[in-house]
Design a protein around this motif. Structure first.
Motif, PDB file in Angstrom:
ATOM      1  N   HIS A  48     -51.694 -13.444   4.611  1.00  0.00           N
ATOM      2  CA  HIS A  48     -51.179 -14.569   3.819  1.00  0.00           C
ATOM      3  C   HIS A  48     -49.666 -14.709   3.879  1.00  0.00           C
ATOM      4  N   ASP A  49     -48.953 -13.599   4.061  1.00  0.00           N
ATOM      5  CA  ASP A  49     -47.488 -13.653   4.096  1.00  0.00           C
ATOM      6  C   ASP A  49     -46.924 -13.538   5.515  1.00  0.00           C
ATOM      7  N   ALA A  50     -47.728 -13.869   6.513  1.00  0.00           N
ATOM      8  CA  ALA A  50     -47.249 -13.760   7.893  1.00  0.00           C
ATOM      9  C   ALA A  50     -45.969 -14.565   8.111  1.00  0.00           C
ATOM     10  N   GLY A  51     -45.839 -15.675   7.411  1.00  0.00           N
ATOM     11  CA  GLY A  51     -44.658 -16.515   7.575  1.00  0.00           C
ATOM     12  C   GLY A  51     -43.370 -15.883   7.101  1.00  0.00           C
ATOM     13  N   LYS A  52     -43.462 -14.831   6.295  1.00  0.00           N
ATOM     14  CA  LYS A  52     -42.236 -14.168   5.830  1.00  0.00           C
ATOM     15  C   LYS A  52     -41.512 -13.437   6.958  1.00  0.00           C
ATOM     16  N   MET A  53     -42.199 -13.215   8.071  1.00  0.00           N
ATOM     17  CA  MET A  53     -41.538 -12.602   9.220  1.00  0.00           C
ATOM     18  C   MET A  53     -40.498 -13.543   9.824  1.00  0.00           C
ATOM     19  N   PHE A  54     -40.557 -14.819   9.461  1.00  0.00           N
ATOM     20  CA  PHE A  54     -39.624 -15.809   9.998  1.00  0.00           C
ATOM     21  C   PHE A  54     -38.574 -16.225   8.961  1.00  0.00           C
ATOM     22  N   ILE A  55     -38.523 -15.471   7.844  1.00  0.00           N
ATOM     23  CA  ILE A  55     -37.534 -15.711   6.793  1.00  0.00           C
ATOM     24  C   ILE A  55     -36.488 -14.596   6.852  1.00  0.00           C
ATOM     25  N   PRO A  56     -35.202 -14.891   6.772  1.00  0.00           N
ATOM     26  CA  PRO A  56     -34.175 -13.848   6.815  1.00  0.00           C
ATOM     27  C   PRO A  56     -34.400 -12.767   5.762  1.00  0.00           C
ATOM     28  N   LYS A  57     -34.307 -11.497   6.167  1.00  0.00           N
ATOM     29  CA  LYS A  57     -34.566 -10.384   5.255  1.00  0.00           C
ATOM     30  C   LYS A  57     -33.605 -10.371   4.077  1.00  0.00           C
ATOM     31  N   GLU A  58     -32.369 -10.809   4.311  1.00  0.00           N
ATOM     32  CA  GLU A  58     -31.406 -10.781   3.218  1.00  0.00           C
ATOM     33  C   GLU A  58     -31.805 -11.734   2.094  1.00  0.00           C
ATOM     34  N   ILE A  59     -32.560 -12.786   2.434  1.00  0.00           N
ATOM     35  CA  ILE A  59     -33.062 -13.692   1.403  1.00  0.00           C
ATOM     36  C   ILE A  59     -34.288 -13.084   0.721  1.00  0.00           C
ATOM     37  N   LEU A  60     -35.184 -12.509   1.504  1.00  0.00           N
ATOM     38  CA  LEU A  60     -36.394 -11.889   0.945  1.00  0.00           C
ATOM     39  C   LEU A  60     -36.049 -10.769  -0.031  1.00  0.00           C
ATOM     40  N   ASN A  61     -34.993 -10.006   0.262  1.00  0.00           N
ATOM     41  CA  ASN A  61     -34.655  -8.823  -0.535  1.00  0.00           C
ATOM     42  C   ASN A  61     -33.497  -9.037  -1.503  1.00  0.00           C
ATOM     43  N   GLU A  62     -33.095 -10.287  -1.665  1.00  0.00           N
ATOM     44  CA  GLU A  62     -31.954 -10.558  -2.537  1.00  0.00           C
ATOM     45  C   GLU A  62     -32.288 -10.230  -3.991  1.00  0.00           C
ATOM     46  N   LYS A  63     -31.331  -9.596  -4.667  1.00  0.00           N
ATOM     47  CA  LYS A  63     -31.495  -9.281  -6.079  1.00  0.00           C
ATOM     48  C   LYS A  63     -31.073 -10.483  -6.908  1.00  0.00           C
ATOM     49  N   GLY A  64     -31.758 -10.676  -8.017  1.00  0.00           N
ATOM     50  CA  GLY A  64     -31.416 -11.789  -8.883  1.00  0.00           C
ATOM     51  C   GLY A  64     -32.110 -13.074  -8.472  1.00  0.00           C
ATOM     52  N   LYS A  65     -31.890 -14.102  -9.263  1.00  0.00           N
ATOM     53  CA  LYS A  65     -32.538 -15.387  -9.030  1.00  0.00           C
ATOM     54  C   LYS A  65     -31.932 -16.072  -7.811  1.00  0.00           C
ATOM     55  N   LEU A  66     -32.798 -16.605  -6.952  1.00  0.00           N
ATOM     56  CA  LEU A  66     -32.327 -17.303  -5.758  1.00  0.00           C
ATOM     57  C   LEU A  66     -31.791 -18.688  -6.120  1.00  0.00           C
ATOM     58  N   ASP A  67     -30.758 -19.119  -5.396  1.00  0.00           N
ATOM     59  CA  ASP A  67     -30.281 -20.484  -5.607  1.00  0.00           C
ATOM     60  C   ASP A  67     -31.289 -21.443  -4.965  1.00  0.00           C
ATOM     61  N   PRO A  68     -31.222 -22.736  -5.311  1.00  0.00           N
ATOM     62  CA  PRO A  68     -32.230 -23.706  -4.832  1.00  0.00           C
ATOM     63  C   PRO A  68     -32.379 -23.736  -3.314  1.00  0.00           C
ATOM     64  N   ASP A  69     -31.286 -23.617  -2.573  1.00  0.00           N
ATOM     65  CA  ASP A  69     -31.362 -23.675  -1.114  1.00  0.00           C
ATOM     66  C   ASP A  69     -32.132 -22.482  -0.544  1.00  0.00           C
ATOM     67  N   LYS A  70     -31.862 -21.295  -1.078  1.00  0.00           N
ATOM     68  CA  LYS A  70     -32.546 -20.096  -0.594  1.00  0.00           C
ATOM     69  C   LYS A  70     -34.015 -20.100  -1.012  1.00  0.00           C
ATOM     70  N   TYR A  71     -34.291 -20.595  -2.216  1.00  0.00           N
ATOM     71  CA  TYR A  71     -35.675 -20.670  -2.657  1.00  0.00           C
ATOM     72  C   TYR A  71     -36.469 -21.640  -1.786  1.00  0.00           C
ATOM     73  N   LYS A  72     -35.813 -22.706  -1.361  1.00  0.00           N
ATOM     74  CA  LYS A  72     -36.462 -23.655  -0.460  1.00  0.00           C
ATOM     75  C   LYS A  72     -36.838 -22.986   0.855  1.00  0.00           C
ATOM     76  N   ILE A  73     -35.960 -22.114   1.354  1.00  0.00           N
ATOM     77  CA  ILE A  73     -36.251 -21.377   2.598  1.00  0.00           C
ATOM     78  C   ILE A  73     -37.417 -20.420   2.387  1.00  0.00           C
ATOM     79  N   ILE A  74     -37.420 -19.713   1.251  1.00  0.00           N
ATOM     80  CA  ILE A  74     -38.533 -18.794   0.936  1.00  0.00           C
ATOM     81  C   ILE A  74     -39.862 -19.545   0.972  1.00  0.00           C
ATOM     82  N   LYS A  75     -39.897 -20.723   0.379  1.00  0.00           N
ATOM     83  CA  LYS A  75     -41.150 -21.488   0.299  1.00  0.00           C
ATOM     84  C   LYS A  75     -41.655 -21.919   1.668  1.00  0.00           C
TER      85      LYS A  75
END
Length: 368
Positions: free
Chosen positions: A177-204
Protein backbone atom coordinates in the motif's frame (compact mmCIF):
# COMPACT_ATOMS: atom_id res chain seq x y z
CA UNK A 1 5.39 -9.81 29.24
CA UNK A 2 4.51 -6.17 28.77
CA UNK A 3 5.32 -3.29 26.45
CA UNK A 4 7.30 -0.56 28.23
CA UNK A 5 8.93 2.70 27.04
CA UNK A 6 12.68 2.18 27.02
CA UNK A 7 13.22 4.93 29.63
CA UNK A 8 10.88 3.15 32.05
CA UNK A 9 12.65 -0.24 31.79
CA UNK A 10 14.44 -1.10 35.02
CA UNK A 11 17.78 -2.90 35.12
CA UNK A 12 17.29 -6.62 35.67
CA UNK A 13 14.26 -6.96 33.40
CA UNK A 14 14.56 -9.47 30.56
CA UNK A 15 13.88 -8.81 26.90
CA UNK A 16 10.71 -10.69 25.90
CA UNK A 17 11.00 -10.35 22.11
CA UNK A 18 14.04 -10.34 19.84
CA UNK A 19 14.82 -6.92 18.34
CA UNK A 20 16.04 -6.66 14.75
CA UNK A 21 17.93 -3.81 13.11
CA UNK A 22 16.97 -2.15 9.82
CA UNK A 23 18.73 -4.90 7.82
CA UNK A 24 16.82 -7.67 9.56
CA UNK A 25 19.80 -8.72 11.65
CA UNK A 26 19.41 -9.52 15.35
CA UNK A 27 20.18 -6.47 17.47
CA UNK A 28 19.27 -8.03 20.84
CA UNK A 29 18.07 -11.59 21.42
CA UNK A 30 15.05 -12.58 23.44
CA UNK A 31 15.98 -13.40 27.05
CA UNK A 32 18.89 -10.97 27.41
CA UNK A 33 19.06 -9.15 30.76
CA UNK A 34 18.59 -5.41 30.28
CA UNK A 35 21.16 -2.91 31.59
CA UNK A 36 21.89 0.76 30.87
CA UNK A 37 24.38 -0.07 28.12
CA UNK A 38 21.83 -2.18 26.26
CA UNK A 39 19.13 0.45 26.75
CA UNK A 40 21.43 3.00 25.14
CA UNK A 41 22.10 0.61 22.25
CA UNK A 42 18.36 0.20 21.66
CA UNK A 43 17.79 3.97 21.77
CA UNK A 44 20.57 4.55 19.22
CA UNK A 45 18.75 2.23 16.80
CA UNK A 46 15.59 4.32 17.05
CA UNK A 47 13.49 2.07 19.31
CA UNK A 48 11.39 3.85 21.92
CA UNK A 49 9.68 0.83 23.53
CA UNK A 50 10.43 -2.86 24.08
CA UNK A 51 8.65 -5.92 25.43
CA UNK A 52 10.01 -7.11 28.77
CA UNK A 53 9.48 -9.81 31.34
CA UNK A 54 9.88 -8.59 34.93
CA UNK A 55 8.51 -9.21 38.42
CA UNK A 56 5.12 -7.84 37.40
CA UNK A 57 4.53 -9.84 34.24
CA UNK A 58 5.97 -13.29 33.58
CA UNK A 59 3.84 -14.68 30.77
CA UNK A 60 4.60 -14.51 27.04
CA UNK A 61 2.46 -13.62 24.04
CA UNK A 62 2.87 -15.25 20.64
CA UNK A 63 3.03 -13.27 17.44
CA UNK A 64 0.34 -13.91 14.82
CA UNK A 65 2.98 -15.35 12.48
CA UNK A 66 6.30 -17.05 13.16
CA UNK A 67 9.22 -14.61 13.69
CA UNK A 68 11.16 -16.10 10.77
CA UNK A 69 8.17 -15.61 8.45
CA UNK A 70 7.82 -11.99 9.57
CA UNK A 71 11.51 -11.30 8.98
CA UNK A 72 11.36 -12.97 5.57
CA UNK A 73 8.39 -10.80 4.67
CA UNK A 74 10.16 -7.63 5.85
CA UNK A 75 13.30 -8.52 3.88
CA UNK A 76 11.23 -9.24 0.77
CA UNK A 77 9.29 -5.96 0.88
CA UNK A 78 12.54 -4.08 1.55
CA UNK A 79 14.13 -5.65 -1.53
CA UNK A 80 11.10 -5.01 -3.72
CA UNK A 81 10.57 -1.38 -2.72
CA UNK A 82 14.24 -0.57 -3.13
CA UNK A 83 14.18 -2.03 -6.65
CA UNK A 84 11.07 0.04 -7.42
CA UNK A 85 12.96 3.18 -6.40
CA UNK A 86 16.00 2.19 -8.48
CA UNK A 87 13.91 1.63 -11.61
CA UNK A 88 12.40 5.09 -11.25
CA UNK A 89 15.71 6.64 -12.27
CA UNK A 90 15.87 8.64 -15.49
CA UNK A 91 19.63 8.11 -15.79
CA UNK A 92 19.47 4.33 -16.29
CA UNK A 93 20.57 2.91 -19.64
CA UNK A 94 18.52 0.23 -21.39
CA UNK A 95 20.61 -2.67 -20.03
CA UNK A 96 20.39 -1.41 -16.43
CA UNK A 97 16.65 -0.84 -16.69
CA UNK A 98 15.97 -4.33 -18.10
CA UNK A 99 18.11 -5.90 -15.39
CA UNK A 100 16.18 -4.07 -12.66
CA UNK A 101 12.83 -4.92 -14.27
CA UNK A 102 13.73 -8.61 -14.15
CA UNK A 103 14.80 -8.25 -10.53
CA UNK A 104 11.52 -6.48 -9.78
CA UNK A 105 9.54 -9.41 -11.23
CA UNK A 106 11.50 -11.82 -9.03
CA UNK A 107 10.92 -9.69 -5.94
CA UNK A 108 7.19 -9.48 -6.61
CA UNK A 109 7.03 -13.24 -7.11
CA UNK A 110 8.78 -13.73 -3.77
CA UNK A 111 6.38 -11.29 -2.14
CA UNK A 112 3.35 -13.12 -3.51
CA UNK A 113 4.75 -16.37 -2.13
CA UNK A 114 5.26 -14.79 1.30
CA UNK A 115 1.78 -13.24 1.26
CA UNK A 116 0.26 -16.62 0.38
CA UNK A 117 2.28 -18.28 3.15
CA UNK A 118 0.95 -15.76 5.68
CA UNK A 119 -2.67 -16.13 4.50
CA UNK A 120 -2.55 -19.94 4.50
CA UNK A 121 -1.07 -19.98 8.02
CA UNK A 122 -3.39 -17.39 9.59
CA UNK A 123 -6.58 -18.49 7.80
CA UNK A 124 -6.77 -21.66 9.91
CA UNK A 125 -6.80 -19.63 13.15
CA UNK A 126 -10.47 -18.63 13.10
CA UNK A 127 -10.65 -17.14 16.60
CA UNK A 128 -7.41 -15.22 16.29
CA UNK A 129 -7.01 -11.86 18.04
CA UNK A 130 -4.26 -9.24 17.84
CA UNK A 131 -2.52 -9.07 21.23
CA UNK A 132 0.77 -7.43 20.23
CA UNK A 133 1.88 -4.25 18.56
CA UNK A 134 4.87 -4.56 16.26
CA UNK A 135 8.02 -2.88 17.57
CA UNK A 136 9.79 -0.87 14.89
CA UNK A 137 12.53 1.71 14.77
CA UNK A 138 12.40 4.89 12.70
CA UNK A 139 14.89 3.36 10.26
CA UNK A 140 12.90 0.23 9.48
CA UNK A 141 9.42 1.73 9.85
CA UNK A 142 8.34 1.63 6.20
CA UNK A 143 9.11 -2.05 5.67
CA UNK A 144 7.82 -3.31 9.03
CA UNK A 145 4.73 -1.11 8.74
CA UNK A 146 3.98 -2.58 5.30
CA UNK A 147 4.13 -6.15 6.58
CA UNK A 148 2.30 -5.46 9.83
CA UNK A 149 -0.48 -3.58 8.06
CA UNK A 150 -0.87 -6.56 5.74
CA UNK A 151 -1.25 -8.91 8.71
CA UNK A 152 -3.75 -6.60 10.46
CA UNK A 153 -5.80 -6.29 7.28
CA UNK A 154 -5.77 -10.07 6.89
CA UNK A 155 -7.14 -10.57 10.41
CA UNK A 156 -9.86 -8.01 9.74
CA UNK A 157 -10.65 -9.61 6.38
CA UNK A 158 -11.01 -13.04 7.99
CA UNK A 159 -13.31 -11.57 10.63
CA UNK A 160 -15.38 -9.95 7.91
CA UNK A 161 -15.78 -13.30 6.15
CA UNK A 162 -13.78 -12.74 2.97
CA UNK A 163 -12.94 -15.75 0.81
CA UNK A 164 -9.37 -16.89 0.45
CA UNK A 165 -8.79 -15.37 -2.99
CA UNK A 166 -9.84 -11.95 -1.71
CA UNK A 167 -7.61 -12.45 1.32
CA UNK A 168 -4.62 -13.09 -0.96
CA UNK A 169 -5.31 -9.84 -2.83
CA UNK A 170 -5.97 -7.95 0.40
CA UNK A 171 -2.74 -9.08 2.03
CA UNK A 172 -0.59 -8.49 -1.04
CA UNK A 173 -2.20 -5.13 -1.76
CA UNK A 174 -1.87 -3.93 1.82
CA UNK A 175 1.77 -4.99 2.02
CA UNK A 176 2.29 -2.85 -1.10
CA UNK A 177 0.00 0.00 0.00
CA UNK A 178 2.88 2.42 0.65
CA UNK A 179 4.95 1.53 -2.41
CA UNK A 180 4.62 5.12 -3.59
CA UNK A 181 6.56 6.39 -0.58
CA UNK A 182 9.72 5.13 -2.28
CA UNK A 183 9.28 8.09 -4.65
CA UNK A 184 8.88 10.68 -1.86
CA UNK A 185 12.01 12.42 -0.47
CA UNK A 186 13.08 10.79 2.82
CA UNK A 187 13.62 14.15 4.47
CA UNK A 188 9.90 14.85 4.02
CA UNK A 189 8.81 11.38 5.18
CA UNK A 190 10.93 11.65 8.35
CA UNK A 191 10.40 15.31 9.14
CA UNK A 192 9.58 16.09 12.76
CA UNK A 193 6.61 18.27 13.49
CA UNK A 194 3.67 19.26 11.35
CA UNK A 195 4.34 19.44 7.62
CA UNK A 196 3.67 22.67 5.77
CA UNK A 197 0.95 22.52 3.05
CA UNK A 198 3.44 22.09 0.18
CA UNK A 199 5.22 19.15 1.82
CA UNK A 200 1.94 17.54 2.84
CA UNK A 201 0.81 17.78 -0.77
CA UNK A 202 3.94 15.87 -1.81
CA UNK A 203 3.31 13.21 0.86
CA UNK A 204 -0.22 12.67 -0.48
CA UNK A 205 1.20 11.94 -3.91
CA UNK A 206 2.42 8.54 -2.68
CA UNK A 207 -1.01 7.03 -3.41
CA UNK A 208 -1.04 7.96 -7.10
CA UNK A 209 2.69 7.42 -7.57
CA UNK A 210 2.45 3.92 -6.12
CA UNK A 211 -0.62 3.07 -8.19
CA UNK A 212 0.94 4.36 -11.41
CA UNK A 213 4.19 2.53 -10.80
CA UNK A 214 2.41 -0.77 -10.16
CA UNK A 215 0.20 -0.23 -13.24
CA UNK A 216 3.05 0.67 -15.59
CA UNK A 217 5.80 -1.64 -14.33
CA UNK A 218 4.16 -4.80 -12.97
CA UNK A 219 1.52 -7.32 -13.95
CA UNK A 220 -0.21 -7.48 -10.56
CA UNK A 221 -4.00 -7.29 -10.75
CA UNK A 222 -6.18 -4.22 -10.45
CA UNK A 223 -7.55 -5.16 -7.01
CA UNK A 224 -4.08 -4.96 -5.53
CA UNK A 225 -3.34 -1.67 -7.27
CA UNK A 226 -6.59 -0.08 -6.06
CA UNK A 227 -5.56 -0.66 -2.44
CA UNK A 228 -2.42 1.41 -2.97
CA UNK A 229 -4.50 4.15 -4.63
CA UNK A 230 -7.46 4.34 -2.23
CA UNK A 231 -6.18 3.45 1.25
CA UNK A 232 -6.36 7.13 2.32
CA UNK A 233 -9.89 7.73 1.01
CA UNK A 234 -12.53 8.27 3.71
CA UNK A 235 -16.19 7.36 3.90
CA UNK A 236 -17.26 11.02 4.21
CA UNK A 237 -15.26 12.10 1.15
CA UNK A 238 -12.56 14.01 3.05
CA UNK A 239 -9.74 11.64 2.08
CA UNK A 240 -7.33 11.64 -0.85
CA UNK A 241 -6.31 11.48 -3.68
CA UNK A 242 -9.82 11.93 -5.17
CA UNK A 243 -12.14 12.58 -2.22
CA UNK A 244 -14.48 9.75 -3.19
CA UNK A 245 -17.13 8.52 -0.75
CA UNK A 246 -18.41 5.31 0.81
CA UNK A 247 -19.56 2.94 -1.96
CA UNK A 248 -17.14 4.54 -4.43
CA UNK A 249 -14.22 3.21 -2.34
CA UNK A 250 -13.09 -0.33 -3.09
CA UNK A 251 -14.00 -2.67 -0.23
CA UNK A 252 -10.47 -4.05 0.25
CA UNK A 253 -9.09 -0.50 0.38
CA UNK A 254 -11.54 0.26 3.22
CA UNK A 255 -10.06 -2.64 5.21
CA UNK A 256 -6.51 -1.54 4.43
CA UNK A 257 -7.33 1.99 5.62
CA UNK A 258 -8.22 0.80 9.13
CA UNK A 259 -5.18 -1.47 9.39
CA UNK A 260 -2.90 1.30 8.11
CA UNK A 261 -4.09 3.89 10.63
CA UNK A 262 -4.04 1.50 13.59
CA UNK A 263 -0.47 0.35 12.94
CA UNK A 264 0.68 3.93 12.32
CA UNK A 265 -0.89 5.16 15.56
CA UNK A 266 0.72 2.37 17.61
CA UNK A 267 4.17 3.04 16.12
CA UNK A 268 6.79 5.53 17.28
CA UNK A 269 7.38 8.15 14.61
CA UNK A 270 9.90 11.01 14.33
CA UNK A 271 7.15 13.52 15.09
CA UNK A 272 5.28 11.72 17.92
CA UNK A 273 5.29 8.81 20.36
CA UNK A 274 3.22 5.69 19.78
CA UNK A 275 -0.28 5.50 21.24
CA UNK A 276 -1.14 2.49 23.41
CA UNK A 277 -3.55 0.02 21.74
CA UNK A 278 -6.59 1.19 23.73
CA UNK A 279 -6.19 4.81 22.59
CA UNK A 280 -5.63 3.79 18.97
CA UNK A 281 -8.76 1.62 19.11
CA UNK A 282 -10.75 4.53 20.59
CA UNK A 283 -9.62 6.68 17.66
CA UNK A 284 -10.76 4.03 15.15
CA UNK A 285 -14.11 3.69 16.94
CA UNK A 286 -14.60 7.45 17.04
CA UNK A 287 -13.92 7.67 13.31
CA UNK A 288 -16.39 4.93 12.39
CA UNK A 289 -19.03 6.16 9.96
CA UNK A 290 -16.93 9.24 9.08
CA UNK A 291 -13.50 8.04 8.04
CA UNK A 292 -14.00 4.28 8.23
CA UNK A 293 -16.76 1.86 7.28
CA UNK A 294 -18.78 1.25 10.46
CA UNK A 295 -19.37 -2.45 9.78
CA UNK A 296 -15.61 -2.96 9.43
CA UNK A 297 -14.94 -0.98 12.62
CA UNK A 298 -17.29 -3.31 14.53
CA UNK A 299 -15.30 -6.31 13.29
CA UNK A 300 -12.01 -4.58 14.03
CA UNK A 301 -12.77 -3.92 17.72
CA UNK A 302 -13.55 -7.62 18.17
CA UNK A 303 -10.21 -8.63 16.64
CA UNK A 304 -7.76 -6.25 18.35
CA UNK A 305 -7.20 -6.47 22.09
CA UNK A 306 -6.95 -3.01 23.73
CA UNK A 307 -5.38 -4.40 26.91
CA UNK A 308 -3.14 -7.41 26.13
CA UNK A 309 -2.16 -9.79 28.92
CA UNK A 310 0.70 -8.21 30.87
CA UNK A 311 -0.49 -4.61 30.46
CA UNK A 312 -0.19 -2.58 33.68
CA UNK A 313 -3.25 -0.39 34.20
CA UNK A 314 -4.76 2.23 36.47
CA UNK A 315 -8.23 1.35 37.74
CA UNK A 316 -10.97 3.83 38.51
CA UNK A 317 -10.91 2.88 42.23
CA UNK A 318 -7.35 4.25 42.61
CA UNK A 319 -5.67 0.85 42.17
CA UNK A 320 -2.90 -0.42 39.90
CA UNK A 321 -3.19 -3.87 38.35
CA UNK A 322 -1.78 -6.20 35.69
CA UNK A 323 -4.04 -7.74 33.01
CA UNK A 324 -4.08 -11.49 33.66
CA UNK A 325 -6.68 -12.82 31.20
CA UNK A 326 -9.05 -11.61 28.50
CA UNK A 327 -12.83 -11.93 28.66
CA UNK A 328 -13.82 -12.80 25.09
CA UNK A 329 -16.34 -10.32 23.63
CA UNK A 330 -15.61 -8.04 26.60
CA UNK A 331 -12.04 -7.00 25.85
CA UNK A 332 -12.45 -3.68 27.68
CA UNK A 333 -13.17 -5.61 30.89
CA UNK A 334 -10.40 -8.20 31.41
CA UNK A 335 -9.45 -10.13 34.54
CA UNK A 336 -6.72 -8.18 36.33
CA UNK A 337 -4.35 -8.84 39.23
CA UNK A 338 -4.42 -5.93 41.67
CA UNK A 339 -0.95 -4.95 42.96
CA UNK A 340 -1.51 -1.59 44.62
CA UNK A 341 -4.45 0.17 46.30
CA UNK A 342 -4.67 3.74 47.55
CA UNK A 343 -0.93 4.15 47.02
CA UNK A 344 0.03 1.03 49.00
CA UNK A 345 1.43 -2.30 47.76
CA UNK A 346 -1.00 -5.12 48.61
CA UNK A 347 -0.99 -8.91 48.47
CA UNK A 348 -1.91 -9.53 44.82
CA UNK A 349 -5.48 -10.67 44.16
CA UNK A 350 -7.63 -11.20 41.05
CA UNK A 351 -10.46 -8.90 40.02
CA UNK A 352 -12.81 -9.76 37.16
CA UNK A 353 -13.87 -6.44 35.63
CA UNK A 354 -16.66 -8.19 33.76
CA UNK A 355 -18.30 -8.82 37.13
CA UNK A 356 -17.16 -5.66 38.92
CA UNK A 357 -19.33 -3.25 36.94
CA UNK A 358 -18.42 -0.25 39.08
CA UNK A 359 -14.68 -0.48 38.22
CA UNK A 360 -13.20 0.44 34.85
CA UNK A 361 -9.70 0.78 33.43
CA UNK A 362 -8.70 4.44 33.60
CA UNK A 363 -5.40 4.23 31.74
CA UNK A 364 -2.08 2.46 31.20
CA UNK A 365 0.94 2.80 33.50
CA UNK A 366 4.44 1.32 33.47
CA UNK A 367 5.52 1.07 37.11
CA UNK A 368 4.03 0.92 40.58
Amino acid sequence: MRLVPIDAVKEGAFLAQTIYNEKGQILLSKGVKINERLKAKVREQGFCSIYIIDEYSQGELDDIIKPQVRQKAVATIRGALNVFADIDNDHLNTFQKKKLEKESEQQLQSMQEVAKLIVDDVFTQKEIMINLVDIKSADNYTYNHSVNTGILALILGIGYGLNKNDLYDLTMGTILHDAGKMFIPKEILNEKGKLDPDKYKIIKEHTTRGFNYLKDNTNINGKIRLISLQHHEKIDGTGYPYGIQDTQIYSLAKIAAIADVYDALTSDRPYRKALPPNEAIEYIMGSGGRHFDMDLVKVFIKKVNPYPVGTMVYLSNNSIAIVEAINNLYTLRPIVKVLKQEGKIVEPFLCDLKKENNIVIAGICYEL
